[in-house]
Motif scaffolding. Structure first.
Motif, PDB file in Angstrom:
ATOM      1  N   HIS A  75       0.819  -1.210   0.000  1.00  0.00           N
ATOM      2  CA  HIS A  75       0.000   0.000   0.000  1.00  0.00           C
ATOM      3  C   HIS A  75       0.856   1.265   0.000  1.00  0.00           C
ATOM      4  CE1 HIS A  75      -3.735  -2.122   0.212  1.00  0.00           C
ATOM      5  NE2 HIS A  75      -3.441  -2.705   1.356  1.00  0.00           N
TER       6      HIS A  75
ATOM      7  N   TYR B  79     -16.821   3.894 -13.944  1.00  0.00           N
ATOM      8  CA  TYR B  79     -16.636   3.755 -12.499  1.00  0.00           C
ATOM      9  C   TYR B  79     -17.214   4.955 -11.750  1.00  0.00           C
ATOM     10  CZ  TYR B  79     -13.992   3.455  -8.081  1.00  0.00           C
ATOM     11  OH  TYR B  79     -13.637   3.398  -6.763  1.00  0.00           O
TER      12      TYR B  79
ATOM     13  N   ILE C 111     -17.620  -3.079 -13.748  1.00  0.00           N
ATOM     14  CA  ILE C 111     -17.172  -2.231 -12.642  1.00  0.00           C
ATOM     15  C   ILE C 111     -18.310  -1.330 -12.176  1.00  0.00           C
ATOM     16  CG2 ILE C 111     -15.630  -0.349 -11.994  1.00  0.00           C
ATOM     17  CD1 ILE C 111     -13.505  -1.529 -13.742  1.00  0.00           C
TER      18      ILE C 111
ATOM     19  N   PRO D  48      -9.354   2.163  -5.318  1.00  0.00           N
ATOM     20  CA  PRO D  48      -9.410   0.992  -6.207  1.00  0.00           C
ATOM     21  C   PRO D  48      -9.172   1.344  -7.675  1.00  0.00           C
ATOM     22  CG  PRO D  48     -11.254   0.980  -4.659  1.00  0.00           C
ATOM     23  CD  PRO D  48     -10.594   2.312  -4.532  1.00  0.00           C
TER      24      PRO D  48
ATOM     25  N   GLU E  51      -5.483   1.922  -8.261  1.00  0.00           N
ATOM     26  CA  GLU E  51      -4.753   0.654  -8.320  1.00  0.00           C
ATOM     27  C   GLU E  51      -4.946  -0.016  -9.675  1.00  0.00           C
ATOM     28  OE1 GLU E  51      -4.298  -3.501  -5.758  1.00  0.00           O
ATOM     29  OE2 GLU E  51      -5.331  -1.762  -4.912  1.00  0.00           O
ATOM     30  N   ILE E  52      -6.176   0.011 -10.187  1.00  0.00           N
ATOM     31  CA  ILE E  52      -6.451  -0.580 -11.496  1.00  0.00           C
ATOM     32  C   ILE E  52      -5.693   0.167 -12.589  1.00  0.00           C
ATOM     33  CG2 ILE E  52      -8.265  -0.875 -13.233  1.00  0.00           C
ATOM     34  CD1 ILE E  52     -10.156  -1.548 -10.939  1.00  0.00           C
TER      35      ILE E  52
ATOM     36  N   TYR F 115      -9.579 -14.131  -7.678  1.00  0.00           N
ATOM     37  CA  TYR F 115      -9.729 -12.700  -7.418  1.00  0.00           C
ATOM     38  C   TYR F 115      -9.010 -11.852  -8.460  1.00  0.00           C
ATOM     39  CZ  TYR F 115     -11.580 -13.518  -2.673  1.00  0.00           C
ATOM     40  OH  TYR F 115     -12.350 -13.887  -1.601  1.00  0.00           O
TER      41      TYR F 115
ATOM     42  N   LEU G  83     -11.507  -7.836  -6.978  1.00  0.00           N
ATOM     43  CA  LEU G  83     -10.818  -7.363  -5.781  1.00  0.00           C
ATOM     44  C   LEU G  83     -11.575  -6.211  -5.121  1.00  0.00           C
ATOM     45  CD1 LEU G  83      -7.122  -7.500  -7.031  1.00  0.00           C
ATOM     46  CD2 LEU G  83      -8.165  -8.931  -5.258  1.00  0.00           C
ATOM     47  N   MET G  84     -12.239  -5.358  -5.933  1.00  0.00           N
ATOM     48  CA  MET G  84     -13.042  -4.276  -5.367  1.00  0.00           C
ATOM     49  C   MET G  84     -14.178  -4.834  -4.510  1.00  0.00           C
ATOM     50  SD  MET G  84     -13.511  -1.616  -8.508  1.00  0.00           S
ATOM     51  CE  MET G  84     -12.119  -0.833  -9.322  1.00  0.00           C
TER      52      MET G  84
ATOM     53  N   ALA H  64     -12.956  -6.297  -1.255  1.00  0.00           N
ATOM     54  CA  ALA H  64     -12.608  -5.264  -0.278  1.00  0.00           C
ATOM     55  C   ALA H  64     -13.863  -4.627   0.320  1.00  0.00           C
ATOM     56  CB  ALA H  64     -11.743  -4.195  -0.936  1.00  0.00           C
TER      57      ALA H  64
END
Length: 429
Positions: free
Chosen positions: A39, A89, A125, A294, A297-298, A382, A389-390, A393
């Motif tokens: 992170h 998104y 998404i 998120p 990160e993507i 995942y 993964l979203m 979480a």
């Protein structure tokens, strides 16, 4: 005795593939093995693989070729792709669904069915972020909700995206490479039903059994907020459709060449993202637990993938894979499950020739196999698709005891393996 040409090619290609492999392994392993390091240093770790790839290419082909290749990957592939994902998104996170019949077995399955259809319209998404919160909130008093999250990942975050390029990142890449907008609808609808109908039936049976021992949820009146985002979503979906029908002339952006409609669509995506972010009420974002982390990160992951994937594409283009649709279905699918579906689609699309005009000639079984494998295997792990993964979480933050990587693989594989075999028999043999 000489080595076979294929073995020589593979041995020579392995060093140039290390940045791509390192990128995928970093995202697969470090969040679980070293979460604090990941992170804090995600961007620097990922960019280090990009730099390594740039250096290896410069040594092999020269610095000009290396920088030119990175520019084409960034401007020609990454920016149009991530701009559309970001717009979907943002718009999806700006629509609030509160209340409704969810919380009971029938209502939960209805929401999953709605999400499956909606995923093809606004993307996996967007649909996942729109509907996971009302699903979990409506079942908040129940102890066991993991089966609902598993079904949600299989249907809303993956299988439902098979119906259009808006639905799933792999199909979006195909659309940007010349596959007609409605091609997935015509070729993947029946394979999608082979997944969706049994999973919905199984979920209803399990949920009904578990709900008998749980508190009964109270039904609340359905409320929908975020009208501007809904209007912008309709506008944006129409623009994506139009851009595929009327691509326009090719424009040179440095070494990269893009259709004019794709450039316009990328700009429109940035505009609607900015409008949505500035105009959406903070209360809607808060209720949806919306966060940019998120998406960041993507974006970092896909930038590294697009930047480091060319050597892998080159190797696949020269690999003797044959033309058996069933083999391509399982190869593309297994790669999608562990390497992320979007780069997998791109790899196999290029390996099949990379010419959409040829690949869509009826019966187009090879492109159907690649597309189906890339989409339907995405729920096996995942890592298979960006929303997985979203959702994990979000569910964990809401108190759902989500299984670890291998536990999830076992559960998803148990559900999906028989259905994928049926798909193979019906459509690819």
């Amino acid at each position: 005795m000489r080595e076979p040409a294929a073995m020589t090619s593979l041995a020579g290609a392995i060093p140039s593939m290390l940045p791509f492999i390192g990128t995928l392994l970093s995202f697969a392993l470090l969040p679980g093995l070293a979460p604090r390091l990941w992170h804090r240093r995600m961007v620097s770790i990922t960019l280090s693989w990009v730099v390594l790839g740039l250096v290896l290419t410069a040594v092999r082909a020269g610095p000009v070729a290396a920088l030119g290749g990175l520019w084409v990957a960034t401007v020609g592939d990454f920016l149009p792709f991530i701009a559309i994902l970001m717009a979907l998104y943002t718009l999806g996170g700006g629509v609030l669904i509160a209340g409704g019949p969810w919380g009971r077995p029938g209502g939960n399955v209805l929401l999953l069915a709605i999400g499956t259809v909606l995923a093809g319209v606004m993307g996996t998404i967007g649909a996942a972020l729109l509907l996971i919160h009302p699903l979990l909130a409506a079942n908040g008093a129940r102890r066991e909700r993991r089966h609902l999250v598993l079904a949600f990942i299989i249907l809303v975050a993956n299988a439902g995206g098979a119906l259009s390029p808006l639905g799933d990142p792999p199909l979006l890449i195909g659309f940007l490479r010349g596959v007609p907008f409605f091609w997935p609808t015509l070729h993947l609808a029946w394979p999608m039903l082979v997944i969706a109908v049994p999973v919905l039936a199984l979920t209803y049976g399990i949920d009904r059994r578990l709900a008998a021992r749980e508190p009964v949820a109270k039904s609340e009146r359905l409320h929908l907020r975020g009208g501007l985002n809904i209007a912008l979503l309709i506008l944006f979906v129409g623009a994506i459709t139009l851009s595929g029908l009327v691509p326009g002339p090719m424009l040179a952006v440095g070494p990269a060449r893009l259709p004019a409609a794709q450039v316009a669509l990328t700009l429109l995506a940035a505009i609607v993202t900015l409008i949505s972010e500035r105009s959406t009420a903070a209360s809607i974002r808060a209720r949806n637990r919306f966060a940019w982390a998120p998406m960041v990160e993507i974006a970092v992951l896909f930038f590294a993938i697009f930047a480091t994937i060319p050597p892998v594409l080159h190797l696949l283009q020269t690999a003797p894979l044959g033309r058996n649709p069933a083999l391509w279905f399982w190869l593309a699918g297994l790669c999608s499950a562990f390497l992320d579906s979007a780069p997998t689609y791109l790899m196999f699309f290029q390996a099949a020739g990379g010419d959409a005009a040829r690949l869509i000639i009826p019966p187009a079984r090879l492109l159907t196999a690649i597309s189906a494998g890339s989409v339907f295997f995405g729920a096996v792990t995942y890592l298979g698709n960006a929303p997985n993964l979203m959702i994990r979480a979000i569910a964990a933050r809401r108190g759902v005891r989500m299984p670890g990587f291998f536990g999830y693989c076992a559960a998803a594989g148990l559900v999906l393996a028989p259905l994928l075999i049926v798909q193979t028999i019906l459509f690819f043999i």
